[in-house]
Design a protein around this motif. Sequence first.
Motif, PDB file in Angstrom:
ATOM      1  N   PRO A 248     -53.129  -4.508   3.300  1.00  0.00           N
ATOM      2  CA  PRO A 248     -54.446  -4.361   3.931  1.00  0.00           C
ATOM      3  C   PRO A 248     -54.914  -2.875   4.056  1.00  0.00           C
ATOM      4  O   PRO A 248     -53.984  -2.027   4.588  1.00  0.00           O
ATOM      5  CB  PRO A 248     -54.212  -5.396   5.146  1.00  0.00           C
ATOM      6  CG  PRO A 248     -53.125  -6.075   5.010  1.00  0.00           C
ATOM      7  CD  PRO A 248     -52.177  -5.312   4.055  1.00  0.00           C
ATOM      8  N   SER A 249     -56.196  -2.724   3.929  1.00  0.00           N
ATOM      9  CA  SER A 249     -56.447  -1.384   3.874  1.00  0.00           C
ATOM     10  C   SER A 249     -56.415  -0.747   5.274  1.00  0.00           C
ATOM     11  O   SER A 249     -56.111   0.482   5.503  1.00  0.00           O
ATOM     12  CB  SER A 249     -58.199  -1.316   3.858  1.00  0.00           C
ATOM     13  OG  SER A 249     -58.487  -1.579   2.381  1.00  0.00           O
ATOM     14  N   ASP A 250     -56.362  -1.406   6.468  1.00  0.00           N
ATOM     15  CA  ASP A 250     -56.045  -0.914   7.626  1.00  0.00           C
ATOM     16  C   ASP A 250     -54.511  -0.284   7.604  1.00  0.00           C
ATOM     17  O   ASP A 250     -54.454   0.552   8.541  1.00  0.00           O
ATOM     18  CB  ASP A 250     -56.489  -1.835   8.908  1.00  0.00           C
ATOM     19  CG  ASP A 250     -57.852  -2.202   9.133  1.00  0.00           C
ATOM     20  OD1 ASP A 250     -58.732  -1.078   9.136  1.00  0.00           O
ATOM     21  OD2 ASP A 250     -58.265  -3.184   9.099  1.00  0.00           O
ATOM     22  N   GLU A 251     -53.703  -0.943   7.087  1.00  0.00           N
ATOM     23  CA  GLU A 251     -52.505  -0.640   7.217  1.00  0.00           C
ATOM     24  C   GLU A 251     -52.216   0.311   6.151  1.00  0.00           C
ATOM     25  O   GLU A 251     -51.249   1.366   6.473  1.00  0.00           O
ATOM     26  CB  GLU A 251     -51.519  -1.691   6.629  1.00  0.00           C
ATOM     27  CG  GLU A 251     -51.355  -3.062   7.470  1.00  0.00           C
ATOM     28  CD  GLU A 251     -50.522  -4.214   7.034  1.00  0.00           C
ATOM     29  OE1 GLU A 251     -49.511  -3.745   6.300  1.00  0.00           O
ATOM     30  OE2 GLU A 251     -50.652  -5.171   7.430  1.00  0.00           O
ATOM     31  N   VAL A 252     -53.065   0.487   5.111  1.00  0.00           N
ATOM     32  CA  VAL A 252     -52.950   1.683   4.330  1.00  0.00           C
ATOM     33  C   VAL A 252     -53.461   3.044   5.381  1.00  0.00           C
ATOM     34  O   VAL A 252     -52.967   3.919   4.921  1.00  0.00           O
ATOM     35  CB  VAL A 252     -53.885   1.671   3.194  1.00  0.00           C
ATOM     36  CG1 VAL A 252     -53.900   2.879   2.228  1.00  0.00           C
ATOM     37  CG2 VAL A 252     -53.377   0.512   2.205  1.00  0.00           C
ATOM     38  N   ILE A 253     -54.475   2.749   6.104  1.00  0.00           N
ATOM     39  CA  ILE A 253     -54.937   4.019   6.760  1.00  0.00           C
ATOM     40  C   ILE A 253     -53.798   4.317   7.970  1.00  0.00           C
ATOM     41  O   ILE A 253     -53.377   5.548   7.863  1.00  0.00           O
ATOM     42  CB  ILE A 253     -56.076   3.740   7.584  1.00  0.00           C
ATOM     43  CG1 ILE A 253     -57.215   3.280   6.571  1.00  0.00           C
ATOM     44  CG2 ILE A 253     -56.521   4.704   8.630  1.00  0.00           C
ATOM     45  CD1 ILE A 253     -58.382   2.912   7.166  1.00  0.00           C
ATOM     46  N   LYS A 254     -52.986   3.555   8.396  1.00  0.00           N
ATOM     47  CA  LYS A 254     -51.876   3.716   9.170  1.00  0.00           C
ATOM     48  C   LYS A 254     -50.754   4.594   8.480  1.00  0.00           C
ATOM     49  O   LYS A 254     -50.261   5.335   8.840  1.00  0.00           O
ATOM     50  CB  LYS A 254     -51.150   2.548   9.539  1.00  0.00           C
ATOM     51  CG  LYS A 254     -52.148   1.780  10.749  1.00  0.00           C
ATOM     52  CD  LYS A 254     -51.755   0.805  11.501  1.00  0.00           C
ATOM     53  CE  LYS A 254     -52.531   0.092  12.447  1.00  0.00           C
ATOM     54  NZ  LYS A 254     -51.995  -1.129  13.004  1.00  0.00           N
ATOM     55  N   VAL A 255     -50.657   4.232   7.120  1.00  0.00           N
ATOM     56  CA  VAL A 255     -49.614   4.901   6.350  1.00  0.00           C
ATOM     57  C   VAL A 255     -49.973   6.257   6.175  1.00  0.00           C
ATOM     58  O   VAL A 255     -49.182   7.377   6.217  1.00  0.00           O
ATOM     59  CB  VAL A 255     -49.260   3.999   5.032  1.00  0.00           C
ATOM     60  CG1 VAL A 255     -48.303   5.125   3.996  1.00  0.00           C
ATOM     61  CG2 VAL A 255     -48.717   2.762   5.151  1.00  0.00           C
ATOM     62  N   MET A 256     -51.157   6.478   5.833  1.00  0.00           N
ATOM     63  CA  MET A 256     -51.672   7.862   5.809  1.00  0.00           C
ATOM     64  C   MET A 256     -51.280   8.437   6.871  1.00  0.00           C
ATOM     65  O   MET A 256     -51.212   9.941   6.745  1.00  0.00           O
ATOM     66  CB  MET A 256     -53.219   7.802   5.460  1.00  0.00           C
ATOM     67  CG  MET A 256     -53.883   9.251   5.170  1.00  0.00           C
ATOM     68  SD  MET A 256     -55.598   9.077   4.344  1.00  0.00           S
ATOM     69  CE  MET A 256     -56.531   9.149   5.702  1.00  0.00           C
ATOM     70  N   LEU A 257     -51.631   8.018   8.237  1.00  0.00           N
ATOM     71  CA  LEU A 257     -51.455   8.729   9.382  1.00  0.00           C
ATOM     72  C   LEU A 257     -49.944   9.205   9.493  1.00  0.00           C
ATOM     73  O   LEU A 257     -49.433  10.466   9.590  1.00  0.00           O
ATOM     74  CB  LEU A 257     -51.810   8.143  10.771  1.00  0.00           C
ATOM     75  CG  LEU A 257     -51.243   8.261  11.805  1.00  0.00           C
ATOM     76  CD1 LEU A 257     -51.999   9.757  12.346  1.00  0.00           C
ATOM     77  CD2 LEU A 257     -51.664   7.552  13.139  1.00  0.00           C
ATOM     78  N   GLU A 258     -49.161   8.116   9.127  1.00  0.00           N
ATOM     79  CA  GLU A 258     -47.498   8.419   8.961  1.00  0.00           C
ATOM     80  C   GLU A 258     -47.251   9.521   7.920  1.00  0.00           C
ATOM     81  O   GLU A 258     -46.559  10.510   8.379  1.00  0.00           O
ATOM     82  CB  GLU A 258     -46.659   7.289   8.655  1.00  0.00           C
ATOM     83  CG  GLU A 258     -45.387   6.931   8.502  1.00  0.00           C
ATOM     84  CD  GLU A 258     -44.723   6.027   7.679  1.00  0.00           C
ATOM     85  OE1 GLU A 258     -43.890   6.293   6.856  1.00  0.00           O
ATOM     86  OE2 GLU A 258     -45.354   4.826   7.585  1.00  0.00           O
TER      87      GLU A 258
END
Length: 292
Positions: A248-258
């Motif tokens: 999910p795109s929101d999870e991708v955004i969290k990965v970008m933060l990580e």
Amino acid sequence: MNFQTLSQLAVLCEERGLGIGALMLEEQSAESGRSKEQEFATMSQYYGVMKEAVERGMTEDTTSRSGLTGLDAQRVGAYNAAGEPCLGGPAGQAMAYALAVSEVNASMGRIIATPTAGSCGIIPGVFLSCQERFGWDDDYMVSGLFAAGAIGYVIANNSFVSGAEGGCQAEVGSAIGMAAGALTELRGGTPAEAVHAVGLALKNTLGLICDPVGGLVEIPCIVRNGFGAVTALAAADMALAGVRSVIPSDEVIKVMLEVGSAMPEKHRETAGGGLAQTPTGRRIMKDLRTKK
């Protein structure tokens, strides 16, 4: 804003029966206390600046003060027009326009940061090339900018858009996601499809470091804008074709933060690593210091 994630944004659009751009206009108006007409007029002015930057970059001398960059947009434009380029067509035009705006930025011209100056060419490159191709009017493009803004709002509040914080994935990556999602909507896609386009785009830029040669927003920043515009077109087409972001795109955004948080400091806009510290990169930096 009444949404903090892309999934919330898509649900809110469905509940209100609005597209992302129209919903963002309502939300922005409510938050600022200004009328929707006032907010739209301001965004329209921004789009005017984007169009001016494309025109300048494609017709005027954009040699930067450092002398390192300039006129590549015009080279690409001439190459596209001269024969049978490998890319060509609308994608080639988007690439040229993105380069044009980035070169205007490097030559101290006026641009709109979308979301940053380092990624300023991607949305104008995508928007203006598609406007010319599909015959859309300026008001329609401005509605697309509100959609891009909604996506950028979510990314900025759940990850980052600064190269100094999260590398080039945060700047160019975010701009690609914003352009891809907005274009999906402009092409008639649903909010859910637009959200998938964002995830598809961001996944393709995870880990991209920020390594400006000489500390200037020129090399490799400008060419990354050109490539970014093409990637945004591809992500929109995938989403409109029914391709989904399995993560999910929101999870991708969290990965970008990580990923950005774990990125070494030398790869976050410090010119301490990557291309900036190659032998040629160090020589360029030395030459720039000598000029000063």
